[in-house]
Design a protein around this motif. Structure first.
Motif, PDB file in Angstrom:
ATOM      1  N   CYS A  55     -23.950  38.493  62.029  1.00 40.03           N
ATOM      2  CA  CYS A  55     -23.243  37.244  62.355  1.00 40.03           C
ATOM      3  C   CYS A  55     -21.787  37.641  62.566  1.00 40.03           C
ATOM      4  O   CYS A  55     -21.030  37.767  61.603  1.00 40.03           O
ATOM      5  CB  CYS A  55     -23.410  36.267  61.193  1.00 40.03           C
ATOM      6  SG  CYS A  55     -22.557  34.701  61.399  1.00 40.03           S
ATOM      7  N   PHE A 114     -25.598  26.572  63.210  1.00 39.51           N
ATOM      8  CA  PHE A 114     -26.461  26.916  62.064  1.00 39.51           C
ATOM      9  C   PHE A 114     -27.895  27.200  62.505  1.00 39.51           C
ATOM     10  O   PHE A 114     -28.596  28.009  61.886  1.00 39.51           O
ATOM     11  CB  PHE A 114     -26.367  25.847  60.974  1.00 39.51           C
ATOM     12  CG  PHE A 114     -25.104  26.001  60.164  1.00 39.51           C
ATOM     13  CD1 PHE A 114     -24.976  27.034  59.249  1.00 39.51           C
ATOM     14  CD2 PHE A 114     -24.015  25.170  60.369  1.00 39.51           C
ATOM     15  CE1 PHE A 114     -23.796  27.226  58.532  1.00 39.51           C
ATOM     16  CE2 PHE A 114     -22.826  25.349  59.649  1.00 39.51           C
ATOM     17  CZ  PHE A 114     -22.724  26.376  58.730  1.00 39.51           C
ATOM     18  N   GLY A 115     -28.323  26.578  63.609  1.00 39.19           N
ATOM     19  CA  GLY A 115     -29.639  26.910  64.183  1.00 39.19           C
ATOM     20  C   GLY A 115     -29.689  28.384  64.581  1.00 39.19           C
ATOM     21  O   GLY A 115     -30.702  29.069  64.389  1.00 39.19           O
ATOM     22  N   ASP A 118     -29.991  30.557  61.551  1.00 37.79           N
ATOM     23  CA  ASP A 118     -31.394  30.599  61.109  1.00 37.79           C
ATOM     24  C   ASP A 118     -32.253  31.440  62.039  1.00 37.79           C
ATOM     25  O   ASP A 118     -33.171  32.131  61.585  1.00 37.79           O
ATOM     26  CB  ASP A 118     -31.941  29.168  60.987  1.00 37.79           C
ATOM     27  CG  ASP A 118     -31.512  28.544  59.660  1.00 37.79           C
ATOM     28  OD1 ASP A 118     -31.334  29.289  58.672  1.00 37.79           O
ATOM     29  OD2 ASP A 118     -31.322  27.313  59.618  1.00 37.79           O
ATOM     30  N   LEU A 121     -31.899  34.932  61.032  1.00 38.16           N
ATOM     31  CA  LEU A 121     -32.517  35.140  59.710  1.00 38.16           C
ATOM     32  C   LEU A 121     -34.042  35.112  59.795  1.00 38.16           C
ATOM     33  O   LEU A 121     -34.722  35.726  58.965  1.00 38.16           O
ATOM     34  CB  LEU A 121     -32.003  34.098  58.709  1.00 38.16           C
ATOM     35  CG  LEU A 121     -30.527  34.265  58.309  1.00 38.16           C
ATOM     36  CD1 LEU A 121     -30.102  33.172  57.336  1.00 38.16           C
ATOM     37  CD2 LEU A 121     -30.271  35.645  57.690  1.00 38.16           C
ATOM     38  N   ASN A 122     -34.559  34.419  60.810  1.00 37.67           N
ATOM     39  CA  ASN A 122     -36.019  34.387  60.984  1.00 37.67           C
ATOM     40  C   ASN A 122     -36.601  35.767  61.282  1.00 37.67           C
ATOM     41  O   ASN A 122     -37.807  35.959  61.229  1.00 37.67           O
ATOM     42  CB  ASN A 122     -36.416  33.404  62.088  1.00 37.67           C
ATOM     43  CG  ASN A 122     -36.171  31.965  61.657  1.00 37.67           C
ATOM     44  OD1 ASN A 122     -36.014  31.695  60.459  1.00 37.67           O
ATOM     45  ND2 ASN A 122     -36.119  31.048  62.623  1.00 37.67           N
ATOM     46  N   ASN A 124     -36.371  38.073  59.367  1.00 34.30           N
ATOM     47  CA  ASN A 124     -36.666  38.622  58.032  1.00 34.30           C
ATOM     48  C   ASN A 124     -35.968  39.973  57.838  1.00 34.30           C
ATOM     49  O   ASN A 124     -36.605  41.013  57.644  1.00 34.30           O
ATOM     50  CB  ASN A 124     -38.191  38.767  57.860  1.00 34.30           C
ATOM     51  CG  ASN A 124     -38.567  38.826  56.381  1.00 34.30           C
ATOM     52  OD1 ASN A 124     -37.826  38.370  55.522  1.00 34.30           O
ATOM     53  ND2 ASN A 124     -39.711  39.413  56.085  1.00 34.30           N
ATOM     54  N   LEU A 135     -23.892  34.218  56.756  1.00 29.56           N
ATOM     55  CA  LEU A 135     -25.299  34.617  56.552  1.00 29.56           C
ATOM     56  C   LEU A 135     -25.615  34.656  55.064  1.00 29.56           C
ATOM     57  O   LEU A 135     -26.647  34.134  54.620  1.00 29.56           O
ATOM     58  CB  LEU A 135     -25.564  36.014  57.125  1.00 29.56           C
ATOM     59  CG  LEU A 135     -25.676  36.200  58.637  1.00 29.56           C
ATOM     60  CD1 LEU A 135     -25.957  37.668  58.944  1.00 29.56           C
ATOM     61  CD2 LEU A 135     -26.763  35.319  59.232  1.00 29.56           C
ATOM     62  N   ARG A 138     -25.888  31.231  53.573  1.00 38.52           N
ATOM     63  CA  ARG A 138     -27.136  30.558  53.978  1.00 38.52           C
ATOM     64  C   ARG A 138     -28.334  31.130  53.204  1.00 38.52           C
ATOM     65  O   ARG A 138     -29.198  30.393  52.719  1.00 38.52           O
ATOM     66  CB  ARG A 138     -27.329  30.755  55.498  1.00 38.52           C
ATOM     67  CG  ARG A 138     -28.482  29.986  56.084  1.00 38.52           C
ATOM     68  CD  ARG A 138     -28.235  28.495  56.087  1.00 38.52           C
ATOM     69  NE  ARG A 138     -29.076  27.772  57.027  1.00 38.52           N
ATOM     70  CZ  ARG A 138     -28.938  26.486  57.278  1.00 38.52           C
ATOM     71  NH1 ARG A 138     -28.003  25.775  56.684  1.00 38.52           N
ATOM     72  NH2 ARG A 138     -29.736  25.888  58.120  1.00 38.52           N
ATOM     73  N   ILE A 139     -28.367  32.461  53.104  1.00 39.74           N
ATOM     74  CA  ILE A 139     -29.498  33.098  52.404  1.00 39.74           C
ATOM     75  C   ILE A 139     -29.522  32.668  50.936  1.00 39.74           C
ATOM     76  O   ILE A 139     -30.564  32.282  50.401  1.00 39.74           O
ATOM     77  CB  ILE A 139     -29.398  34.640  52.513  1.00 39.74           C
ATOM     78  CG1 ILE A 139     -29.644  35.089  53.951  1.00 39.74           C
ATOM     79  CG2 ILE A 139     -30.358  35.335  51.548  1.00 39.74           C
ATOM     80  CD1 ILE A 139     -29.227  36.522  54.246  1.00 39.74           C
ATOM     81  N   ASP A 142     -30.065  28.524  50.863  1.00 38.68           N
ATOM     82  CA  ASP A 142     -31.216  27.826  51.469  1.00 38.68           C
ATOM     83  C   ASP A 142     -32.395  28.716  51.837  1.00 38.68           C
ATOM     84  O   ASP A 142     -33.464  28.200  52.139  1.00 38.68           O
ATOM     85  CB  ASP A 142     -30.773  27.130  52.780  1.00 38.68           C
ATOM     86  CG  ASP A 142     -29.582  26.228  52.553  1.00 38.68           C
ATOM     87  OD1 ASP A 142     -29.688  25.329  51.717  1.00 38.68           O
ATOM     88  OD2 ASP A 142     -28.545  26.454  53.195  1.00 38.68           O
ATOM     89  N   ARG A 143     -32.165  30.053  51.903  1.00 36.27           N
ATOM     90  CA  ARG A 143     -33.254  30.901  52.412  1.00 36.27           C
ATOM     91  C   ARG A 143     -33.544  32.026  51.416  1.00 36.27           C
ATOM     92  O   ARG A 143     -33.671  33.198  51.796  1.00 36.27           O
ATOM     93  CB  ARG A 143     -32.874  31.493  53.786  1.00 36.27           C
ATOM     94  CG  ARG A 143     -32.423  30.520  54.862  1.00 36.27           C
ATOM     95  CD  ARG A 143     -33.535  29.869  55.660  1.00 36.27           C
ATOM     96  NE  ARG A 143     -34.632  30.699  56.063  1.00 36.27           N
ATOM     97  CZ  ARG A 143     -34.858  31.103  57.316  1.00 36.27           C
ATOM     98  NH1 ARG A 143     -34.053  30.756  58.281  1.00 36.27           N
ATOM     99  NH2 ARG A 143     -35.914  31.835  57.613  1.00 36.27           N
TER     100      ARG A 143
END
Ligand code: ADE
Length: 423
Positions: A55, A114-115, A118, A121-122, A124, A135, A138-139, A142-143
């Motif tokens: 990011c 933010f999309g 994500d 981050l998808n 993985n 990042l 967010r992790i 929320d993730r």
């Protein structure tokens, strides 16, 4: 806003890819240290099999960093670290010519921003590479399901490092992160000379104003503020520094600037630039006393150094005069806000020159390699870039400039390491 999504990334216009490629190569021509690392990485594959979510500001310089990581064997997924700093041609080129999924659109709204975070981050990831800690936040918030696969991360900027230190103090940080910002070959050059020059570049592109003879207040005298003050002064501005740290204020005074509280500076300044990393540095009480025609801007990481909601509430009208220049009418006075209060150097210009990002991103690439090598040994926490890496980058940069330096003689080596000799 018209955007284009493919199975790879999400960009404004894939048709800009060829233009982006040419500009990426132009930047690469003044990034010799990163290029040397890329060549070695291509041979040695130190990042083979590592998935990196990055990011970062999507610029030509960042493109050369992610190319380097990919050359080292990593799969890289890139999104923007600010909604206004993306270079759309670069985002297109990374997808089309370099096969690096990139999710970034200049001017994207908050949900899209933010999309895109994500989206990377998808993948993985096993490693995160942040500029401002979005990042990591967010992790951790929320993730958390992603934490199992992540062995480390890096952070580019002062603001991000401050947040990581708060996370560590709270016992919240779940993996090791290298604070690239703390390397000497990063902050002494990128923060000082990079921010100094690129902020003025953004200011001039946005306004074309004359700096000679202007009173300019710089809020914050960290490495970025120091660089900015010195460059403004070099162009003939009379610089005022505002600070909360007494040592830094004293340093500013002895560097030849005036130091005073913002309440006073706001009354006399023609231009005010915030670079503190803190909140509401320009607030309602400052807007109330500013001169008619004052220009205000921010070059710190987040867009909360200027209290824009307060400015909006004071203003009877708001008009976009030219790209990145908005006029607010406040009680018969005009206040000009640049680049929506977002970091001026990357919004209205191209960020720091490639020659300085060369060292910052050499630190990023070598820190990624370091994390991969040491992942079994490092526990959660904030780490500095090892001195050997930092100094090697300085050596390589000097070599690329054909500059030799002295080495200690054996006699000097002995002397400097002993305590017996004196007066
Ligand atoms: N931060 C400041 N300048 C930059 C640049 N040119 N590219 C990426 N990140 C930056």
């Amino acid at each position: 806003m018209q955007t284009e999504v493919s199975s790879k990334g999400d960009v404004k216009n894939f048709g800009l890819a060829d233009k982006g490629k040419v500009r990426i190569e132009w930047a690469d021509s003044t990034m010799p240290v990163l290029r040397m690392i890329r060549e070695r990485f291509a041979d040695e594959q130190p990042l083979a099999g590592v998935k990196i979510a990055a990011c970062l500001h999507v610029t030509t310089e960042t493109a050369n960093l992610v190319r380097t990581l990919k050359a080292g064997g990593a799969s890289v997924f890139l999104c923007a670290s600010n909604p206004l700093s993306t270079q759309d041609d670069v985002a297109a080129a990374l997808n089309v010519h370099y096969d690096i999924p990139t999710f970034a659109i200049k001017g994207e709204d908050r949900d899209t921003y933010f999309g895109h975070i994500d989206a990377v981050l998808n993948s993985n990831p096993n490693m995160t590479m942040d500029d401002g800690n979005d990042l990591v936040t967010r992790i951790h918030q929320d993730r958390r399901e992603l934490l199992d696969a992540i062995f480390g991360g890096t952070e580019e900027t002062t603001t991000g490092v401050i947040r990581l230190q708060s996370m560590t103090a709270d016992g919240a940080l779940a993996y090791p992160i290298v604070a690239v910002n703390e390397a000497d070959t990063k902050h002494l050059f990128d923060n000082r000379y990079g921010t100094g020059q690129s902020t003025i570049d953004g200011l001039l592109r946005a306004t074309n104003m004359l700096l000679a003879g202007k009173r300019v207040a710089v809020a914050g005298y960290g490495w970025c503020g120091r660089g900015l003050a010195s460059r403004l002064s070099g162009l003939g501005a009379n610089v005022i520094v505002t600070e909360i740290n007494p040592t830094r204020a004293l340093e500013a005074v002895m560097d030849g600037y005036l130091a005073m509280p913002m309440e006073e500076a706001a009354k006399v300044a023609d231009l005010i630039i915030t670079v503190t990393g803190n909140l509401n540095v320009l607030d309602r009480r400052h807007f109330a006393v500013m001169k008619d025609g004052v220009v205000i801007a921010n070059t710190g990481h987040f867009n909360d150094e200027i209290n824009i909601p307060a400015l909006e509430s004071l203003a009877s009208s708001r008009t976009l005069l030219r790209d990145f220049v908005e006029q607010f009418d406040v009680n018969g006075r005009k206040i000009y806000l640049l680049a929506e209060g977002r970091l001026l150097n990357l919004s209205a210009a191209e960020g720091h020159p490639a020659a300085v990002m060369d060292m910052s991103f050499a630190n990023q690439a070598l820190s990624a390699e370091y994390l991969q090598q040491k992942k079994a040994e490092l526990s959660p926490g904030v780490y500095i870039v090892p001195t050997e890496i930092d100094q090697e980058i300085a050596r390589l940069k000097l070599a690329s400039m054909n500059i030799d330096i002295d080495v200690l003689t054996p006699e000097q080596e002995l002397y400097i390491n002993s305590w017996q000799s004196g007066t």
